[in-house]
Design a protein around this motif. Structure first.
Motif, PDB file in Angstrom:
ATOM      1  N   ARG A  76       0.826  -1.208   0.000  1.00  0.00           N
ATOM      2  CA  ARG A  76       0.000   0.000   0.000  1.00  0.00           C
ATOM      3  C   ARG A  76       0.864   1.263   0.000  1.00  0.00           C
ATOM      4  NH1 ARG A  76      -5.165  -1.132   4.026  1.00  0.00           N
ATOM      5  NH2 ARG A  76      -5.997  -2.924   2.895  1.00  0.00           N
ATOM      6  N   MET A  77       1.913   1.263   0.838  1.00  0.00           N
ATOM      7  CA  MET A  77       2.772   2.431   0.914  1.00  0.00           C
ATOM      8  C   MET A  77       3.508   2.657  -0.406  1.00  0.00           C
ATOM      9  SD  MET A  77       2.323   4.002   3.647  1.00  0.00           S
ATOM     10  CE  MET A  77       3.680   5.140   3.450  1.00  0.00           C
ATOM     11  N   SER A  78       3.894   1.576  -1.083  1.00  0.00           N
ATOM     12  CA  SER A  78       4.573   1.724  -2.360  1.00  0.00           C
ATOM     13  C   SER A  78       3.675   2.426  -3.361  1.00  0.00           C
ATOM     14  CB  SER A  78       5.003   0.351  -2.891  1.00  0.00           C
ATOM     15  OG  SER A  78       5.927  -0.244  -2.018  1.00  0.00           O
ATOM     16  N   HIS A  79       2.381   2.046  -3.382  1.00  0.00           N
ATOM     17  CA  HIS A  79       1.442   2.715  -4.277  1.00  0.00           C
ATOM     18  C   HIS A  79       1.293   4.181  -3.900  1.00  0.00           C
ATOM     19  CE1 HIS A  79       0.086  -0.526  -6.821  1.00  0.00           C
ATOM     20  NE2 HIS A  79      -0.091  -1.321  -5.779  1.00  0.00           N
ATOM     21  N   GLU A  80       1.220   4.435  -2.600  1.00  0.00           N
ATOM     22  CA  GLU A  80       1.059   5.816  -2.145  1.00  0.00           C
ATOM     23  C   GLU A  80       2.284   6.661  -2.485  1.00  0.00           C
ATOM     24  OE1 GLU A  80      -1.630   7.184  -0.875  1.00  0.00           O
ATOM     25  OE2 GLU A  80      -2.728   5.303  -1.027  1.00  0.00           O
ATOM     26  N   LEU A  81       3.480   6.064  -2.417  1.00  0.00           N
ATOM     27  CA  LEU A  81       4.700   6.813  -2.700  1.00  0.00           C
ATOM     28  C   LEU A  81       4.882   7.062  -4.191  1.00  0.00           C
ATOM     29  CD1 LEU A  81       7.174   5.098  -0.216  1.00  0.00           C
ATOM     30  CD2 LEU A  81       6.356   7.454  -0.097  1.00  0.00           C
ATOM     31  N   ARG A  82       4.439   6.118  -5.010  1.00  0.00           N
ATOM     32  CA  ARG A  82       4.671   6.257  -6.444  1.00  0.00           C
ATOM     33  C   ARG A  82       3.880   7.406  -7.054  1.00  0.00           C
ATOM     34  NH1 ARG A  82       4.558   0.629  -9.599  1.00  0.00           N
ATOM     35  NH2 ARG A  82       2.604   0.374  -8.444  1.00  0.00           N
ATOM     36  N   THR A  83       2.704   7.672  -6.497  1.00  0.00           N
ATOM     37  CA  THR A  83       1.873   8.740  -7.073  1.00  0.00           C
ATOM     38  C   THR A  83       2.556  10.106  -7.011  1.00  0.00           C
ATOM     39  OG1 THR A  83      -0.128   7.504  -6.507  1.00  0.00           O
ATOM     40  CG2 THR A  83      -0.375   9.864  -6.944  1.00  0.00           C
ATOM     41  N   PRO A  84       2.994  10.581  -5.824  1.00  0.00           N
ATOM     42  CA  PRO A  84       3.700  11.883  -5.816  1.00  0.00           C
ATOM     43  C   PRO A  84       5.055  11.820  -6.518  1.00  0.00           C
ATOM     44  CG  PRO A  84       3.806  10.863  -3.652  1.00  0.00           C
ATOM     45  CD  PRO A  84       2.859  10.051  -4.457  1.00  0.00           C
TER      46      PRO A  84
END
Length: 475
Positions: free
Chosen positions: A237-245
């Motif tokens: 989940r955090m990887s997805h959240e980090l990739r967006t910004p």
């Protein structure tokens, strides 16, 4: 203590007489050990009766000689057991000989009123000690004892035994010796039985303790698995959240670079390149973490399609050609013509090759990097070997090469310090695809990574040659 040392030596000696097929079963080994104790120590105590008769009887006869021979015959049984004679047969023969010895002594020394009568108690005690809980052998021993007693009473009633001329004081003396010897014999067997019982209780307590520890470990494993799943879910989940910004940062960086090129601002372009370089590397790390999390959680899926391995190798060679030229390294890629049709996930195979070849090129300066696709020994697999003439990998690093978070081994280390994730991910991907990756290296001479992957289809039989054609060359 001397007594303890003697006891240990004695039991080690007894252990040599127990056959392996009996020794591997705890209950059977205990019964056999009891059998050996009674047949090594028992005759010593049993000989006290014929010895007392010899000293006290004014006219000893042949019966005394037969009694002594029967008692000393017990010493033969341990050697028969070691020779491989059936244990149950030896037990039956031993009980038969015991009945004969005791009843012979009774017959010639007063019958049921004989001073040696206490030895009758030995028969059922030893029978139980020898056989444990085997009902068939128990019934056999009971029948042997019953038959012996029936013969004894028949002979005693039909043919009166010769009158014993033992004096009264001699009979009392024989009774004392016989009773003491029988008591010692029973006490010895009871002490050993108690020792076995205590050992069994200690063993049961240890089994219960280990069962409790096993339950605790099982609970800990379940907790660890739950924590691992939660961690993998969190990382995904955090990887997805980090990739967006991060994608936004990279996108705006590219816009800034275009503006710098248009304005011919070389310093700004150089600074933006650093931002983009760092952003791409960070995005790569996030993607690796996400892939590792998927593999650990068992969620990694592969798109199996016909795999054009030649095209994949050519594309990888072109991608790393510029880097090879910067390192003054010759990069060559070749493919065997007898590979046949392959099936696999092209994106994941490319990802594996990118990581391994980048690692080889980065650590090889002024040398050669050779990539070769070839059939494997197993017809269901094919291999891609990546050789380099670089500095090599020290044995201490090679042993942990594919472990998570081991530094000083990744192509990324030269720029950012290295995390060790790149080769770890390659190893996990190969394993998840049903293949493997192995590394060999000699310091100062170079390294070779051998990637083995399933071909997805059985290799055609009868192909023995492996001609190769050059696909790419960068100098």
């Amino acid at each position: 203590m001397p007594s303890r040392a003697f006891s240990d030596a004695y039991f080690r000696l007894l252990q040599r007489f127990i056959p392996p097929e009996i020794a591997q079963h705890r209950e059977a080994a205990n019964c056999a050990r009891m059998f050996l104790i009674s047949h090594t120590v028992g005759p010593i105590l049993g000989n006290s009766v014929p010895l007392a008769l010899y000293l006290l009887d004014p006219t000893p006869g042949w019966d005394l000689l037969a009694l002594g021979a029967a008692i000393n015959a017990f010493w033969i049984f341990p050697f028969l057991l070691k020779a491989g004679i059936s244990y149950t047969r030896l037990v039956s023969a031993s009980v038969l000989n015991l009945n004969f010895s005791i009843l012979l002594s009774l017959y010639y020394n007063g019958g049921v009123s004989s001073p040696t009568t206490p030895w009758i108690l030995i028969i059922p005690i030893l029978s139980l000690f020898y056989i444990g809980g085997d009902p068939k052998v128990r019934m056999r021993l009971l029948l042997i004892s019953a038959g012996c007693f029936a013969v004894f009473f028949a002979l005693y009633l039909i043919g009166q035994p010769p009158r014993n001329d033992l004096p009264e004081y001699a009979q009392h003396g024989l009774g004392i010796v016989s009773t003491l010897a029988a008591l010692c014999y029973v006490a010895m067997m009871a002490i050993y039985y108690g020792r076995i019982f205590d050992a069994s209780r200690e063993l049961e307590a240890e089994v219960r303790r280990r069962r409790g520890v096993s339950e605790e470990l099982r609970g800990a494993v379940i907790a660890i698995e739950a924590a691992t799943a939660a961690r993998s879910e969190f990382l995904a989940r955090m990887s997805h959240e980090l990739r967006t910004p991060l994608n936004a940062v990279i996108g705006y960086g590219q816009i800034l670079k275009e503006d710098a090129i248009e304005e011919r601002d070389a310093m700004m372009e150089k600074d933006v390149d650093k931002i983009l370089d760092a952003g791409q590397y960070l995005l790569r790390l996030i993607n690796m973490i996400l892939d590792l999390s998927k593999i650990e959680a068992g969620r990694m899926s592969f798109d199996s399609r016909p795999l054009a391995i030649e095209a994949v190798l050519a594309a990888v060679a072109q991608r790393h050609g510029e880097r090879a030229r910067e390192m003054a390294t010759r990069l060559s890629v070749s493919c065997a013509t007898d590979l046949g049709p392959l099936v696999g996930d092209e994106q994941r195979v490319t990802q594996i090759l990118d990581a391994v070849i980048e690692n080889a090129v980065t650590h090889t300066r002024g040398g050669t990097v050779t990539v070769e696709a070839r059939p494997a020994t197993d017809a269901a697999m094919f291999q891609i070997a990546v050789r380099d003439t670089g500095a090599g990998i020290p044995p201490a690093v090679l042993s942990t090469l594919f472990e998570t978070f081991s530094v000083d081994r990744d192509a990324a280390e030269g720029r950012y310090g290295g995390t060790g994730l790149n080769l770890t991910l390659v190893h996990r991907l190969c394993k998840a695809m049903g293949g493997s990756i192995e590394a060999t290296s000699t310091v100062g001479e170079g390294s070779m990574f051998t990637i083995t992957l399933p071909r997805g289809q059985t290799h055609a039989a009868g192909s023995t040659t492996r001609p190769q054609r050059e696909l790419a060359l960068a100098a």
